[in-house]
Design a protein around this motif. Structure first.
Motif, PDB file in Angstrom:
ATOM      1  N   THR A 271      69.982  54.955  75.930  1.00  0.00           N
ATOM      2  CA  THR A 271      70.701  55.817  77.024  1.00  0.00           C
ATOM      3  C   THR A 271      72.033  55.182  77.747  1.00  0.00           C
ATOM      4  OG1 THR A 271      68.868  56.803  78.400  1.00  0.00           O
ATOM      5  CG2 THR A 271      70.718  57.606  79.127  1.00  0.00           C
ATOM      6  N   ILE A 272      73.166  55.706  76.801  1.00  0.00           N
ATOM      7  CA  ILE A 272      74.721  55.020  77.905  1.00  0.00           C
ATOM      8  C   ILE A 272      75.041  56.697  78.208  1.00  0.00           C
ATOM      9  CG2 ILE A 272      77.424  55.492  76.993  1.00  0.00           C
ATOM     10  CD1 ILE A 272      76.799  55.232  73.685  1.00  0.00           C
ATOM     11  N   HIS A 273      75.705  54.982  79.154  1.00  0.00           N
ATOM     12  CA  HIS A 273      75.877  55.828  80.976  1.00  0.00           C
ATOM     13  C   HIS A 273      77.653  56.490  80.797  1.00  0.00           C
ATOM     14  CE1 HIS A 273      72.138  56.060  81.899  1.00  0.00           C
ATOM     15  NE2 HIS A 273      72.209  54.255  82.462  1.00  0.00           N
ATOM     16  N   THR A 274      78.732  54.991  80.830  1.00  0.00           N
ATOM     17  CA  THR A 274      79.952  54.968  80.775  1.00  0.00           C
ATOM     18  C   THR A 274      79.951  53.768  79.730  1.00  0.00           C
ATOM     19  OG1 THR A 274      81.723  55.254  82.056  1.00  0.00           O
ATOM     20  CG2 THR A 274      79.920  53.589  81.708  1.00  0.00           C
ATOM     21  N   ARG A 275      81.751  54.251  78.778  1.00  0.00           N
ATOM     22  CA  ARG A 275      81.827  53.357  77.987  1.00  0.00           C
ATOM     23  C   ARG A 275      83.000  52.452  78.505  1.00  0.00           C
ATOM     24  NH1 ARG A 275      80.256  54.292  72.293  1.00  0.00           N
ATOM     25  NH2 ARG A 275      78.705  55.854  72.394  1.00  0.00           N
ATOM     26  N   TYR A 278      83.626  49.455  80.586  1.00  0.00           N
ATOM     27  CA  TYR A 278      83.092  48.782  80.570  1.00  0.00           C
ATOM     28  C   TYR A 278      82.044  49.276  79.800  1.00  0.00           C
ATOM     29  CZ  TYR A 278      81.571  47.986  84.872  1.00  0.00           C
ATOM     30  OH  TYR A 278      80.818  47.242  85.745  1.00  0.00           O
ATOM     31  N   LEU A 279      80.859  49.442  78.424  1.00  0.00           N
ATOM     32  CA  LEU A 279      80.080  49.936  78.199  1.00  0.00           C
ATOM     33  C   LEU A 279      78.839  49.433  79.455  1.00  0.00           C
ATOM     34  CD1 LEU A 279      78.657  51.262  75.926  1.00  0.00           C
ATOM     35  CD2 LEU A 279      77.744  49.550  74.871  1.00  0.00           C
ATOM     36  N   GLU A 280      77.840  50.659  79.987  1.00  0.00           N
ATOM     37  CA  GLU A 280      77.263  50.887  80.301  1.00  0.00           C
ATOM     38  C   GLU A 280      75.901  51.627  80.086  1.00  0.00           C
ATOM     39  OE1 GLU A 280      76.116  50.823  85.151  1.00  0.00           O
ATOM     40  OE2 GLU A 280      77.812  51.422  84.683  1.00  0.00           O
ATOM     41  N   SER A 281      74.672  51.473  79.923  1.00  0.00           N
ATOM     42  CA  SER A 281      73.907  52.044  79.382  1.00  0.00           C
ATOM     43  C   SER A 281      72.520  51.068  80.077  1.00  0.00           C
ATOM     44  CB  SER A 281      73.754  51.860  77.767  1.00  0.00           C
ATOM     45  OG  SER A 281      73.330  50.101  77.293  1.00  0.00           O
ATOM     46  N   THR A 282      71.179  51.815  79.510  1.00  0.00           N
ATOM     47  CA  THR A 282      70.272  51.597  79.879  1.00  0.00           C
ATOM     48  C   THR A 282      69.327  51.336  78.185  1.00  0.00           C
ATOM     49  OG1 THR A 282      70.335  52.294  81.944  1.00  0.00           O
ATOM     50  CG2 THR A 282      68.056  51.969  80.976  1.00  0.00           C
ATOM     51  N   PRO A 291      60.280  42.418  68.250  1.00  0.00           N
ATOM     52  CA  PRO A 291      62.032  42.528  68.176  1.00  0.00           C
ATOM     53  C   PRO A 291      62.636  43.647  67.975  1.00  0.00           C
ATOM     54  CG  PRO A 291      60.753  41.451  66.168  1.00  0.00           C
ATOM     55  CD  PRO A 291      60.119  41.436  67.082  1.00  0.00           C
ATOM     56  N   ARG A 292      63.727  44.176  68.365  1.00  0.00           N
ATOM     57  CA  ARG A 292      63.948  45.102  68.624  1.00  0.00           C
ATOM     58  C   ARG A 292      65.711  45.318  68.046  1.00  0.00           C
ATOM     59  NH1 ARG A 292      65.366  49.069  72.881  1.00  0.00           N
ATOM     60  NH2 ARG A 292      67.219  49.724  71.811  1.00  0.00           N
ATOM     61  N   ALA A 293      65.808  47.001  67.099  1.00  0.00           N
ATOM     62  CA  ALA A 293      67.331  46.517  67.324  1.00  0.00           C
ATOM     63  C   ALA A 293      67.975  46.414  68.452  1.00  0.00           C
ATOM     64  CB  ALA A 293      67.818  47.687  66.457  1.00  0.00           C
ATOM     65  N   ILE A 294      69.462  46.222  67.970  1.00  0.00           N
ATOM     66  CA  ILE A 294      70.458  46.445  69.599  1.00  0.00           C
ATOM     67  C   ILE A 294      71.470  47.874  68.606  1.00  0.00           C
ATOM     68  CG2 ILE A 294      72.831  45.317  69.668  1.00  0.00           C
ATOM     69  CD1 ILE A 294      70.750  43.630  70.455  1.00  0.00           C
ATOM     70  N   PRO A 295      70.953  48.391  70.442  1.00  0.00           N
ATOM     71  CA  PRO A 295      72.118  49.457  70.203  1.00  0.00           C
ATOM     72  C   PRO A 295      72.981  49.259  69.432  1.00  0.00           C
ATOM     73  CG  PRO A 295      70.833  49.039  72.549  1.00  0.00           C
ATOM     74  CD  PRO A 295      70.819  48.360  71.875  1.00  0.00           C
TER      75      PRO A 295
END
Length: 309
Positions: A271-275, A278-282, A291-295
């Motif tokens: 989830t993206i909260h704000t860009r 700076y970028l803030e996400s959960t 391993p998981r992909a980078i958002p």
């Protein structure tokens, strides 16, 4: 006619150079596959390129596993001396048949065509409280950036024994096995530890396109040299209350530029909260062996730092 597959390893020999009066050539290692993965079986078809001057030295450089470096040092035995290039130090002599070069000697060389010493690439400090996924995220970023930016470097400025080899073991290794390996290689904080890594980061910034720095999970005044050596920071935290102290430490005290804040979660989420600013996400989970992909938004944000030359 069936196409011949490109070898997984390419060796490139340079013209002759001199350092401290010693003639030498660069032998640069390149892993050609997009994922930069090679296997021991690839050694069977590997041969040194023609034109090696055995009366001089050879400096090995390039990202490659220890076993490939060991093989090449053995194959280069007829040369006057062999050194391995460490971008943080220089060329370290590891084999010699010449009185002009000694084992352990560090030769002050720079990669051919490298960036000017005054042009520093960005250094992204990855911080946050313990057990939030810093090392896993750092490694995942590194692996995701490599295909298009092979000059990205990940510097582990911590002493907990958790190197890339731990993160690349895969899901077959139990957590207890990982912790046992980390314990074997765990070090201790010394007076020179962070100063050493700060200098290494500055050396890397003169030669790479981006340096990622994993510095451990505690806000400590001893880490001030690391702050001075970096340019940006990224916080990953499973504890909302721990974010503000890291902003104070990195932005307010260290004058670093915030790039992103990642709220780490154990549940699959993105989830993206704000860009801005700076970028803030959960997102998550960030677990070893899973391993998981980078958002996409986070990967593009970090890619925006890379200096392409």
């Amino acid at each position: 006619m069936e196409a011949v597959a490109e070898p997984a390893i390419r060796l490139q020999l340079s013209e002759q150079h001199r350092v401290q009066g010693l003639p030498y050539q660069w032998l640069t290692i390149a892993m050609t596959r997009r994922d930069r993965i090679i296997a021991p079986a690839d050694l069977s078809n590997l041969a040194l390129p023609p034109g090696i001057d055995t009366t001089g030295g050879v400096v090995l450089s390039g990202r490659a596993p220890i076993w490939l470096y060991s093989y090449l040092v053995q194959e280069l035995h007829p040369t006057a001396w062999v050194a391995c290039y460490d971008p943080r130090l220089g060329a370290i002599v590891v084999s010699t048949h010449s009185r002009l070069a000694s084992i352990g000697q560090v030769l002050p060389v720079s990669l051919p065509g490298g960036a000017a010493a005054s042009a520093l690439c960005p250094a992204l400090l990855v911080v946050g409280p313990p057990d939030s996924g810093k090392s896993v995220l750092s490694h995942a970023l590194f692996q995701s950036l490599l295909p298009d930016a092979p000059d990205v470097y990940l510097q582990r400025a911590q002493w907990d024994g958790e190197g890339n080899y731990i993160l690349e073991l895969g899901a077959a290794f139990a957590d207890d096995d990982r912790e046992a390996l980390k314990a074997i290689n765990r070090g201790q904080l010394t007076d020179r530890f962070f100063a050493y890594h700060a200098q290494a980061i500055l050396q890397l910034r003169r030669q790479k396109s981006l340096v990622l720095v994993d510095v451990g999970g505690m806000v400590q005044p001893e880490k001030q040299p690391i702050l001075e050596a970096c340019s940006h920071y990224l916080i990953i935290s499973s504890q909302p209350e721990a974010i503000a102290p890291w902003h104070e430490f990195c932005r307010d005290r260290g004058n670093l530029t915030p790039l992103a804040v990642v709220h780490s979660t154990l549940e699959p989420c993105e989830t993206i909260h704000t860009r801005e600013p700076y970028l803030e996400s959960t997102c998550g989970p960030w677990r070893q062996g899973q391993p998981r992909a980078i958002p996409t938004a986070l990967l593009e944000t970090v890619q925006g730092l890379i200096r392409f030359t």
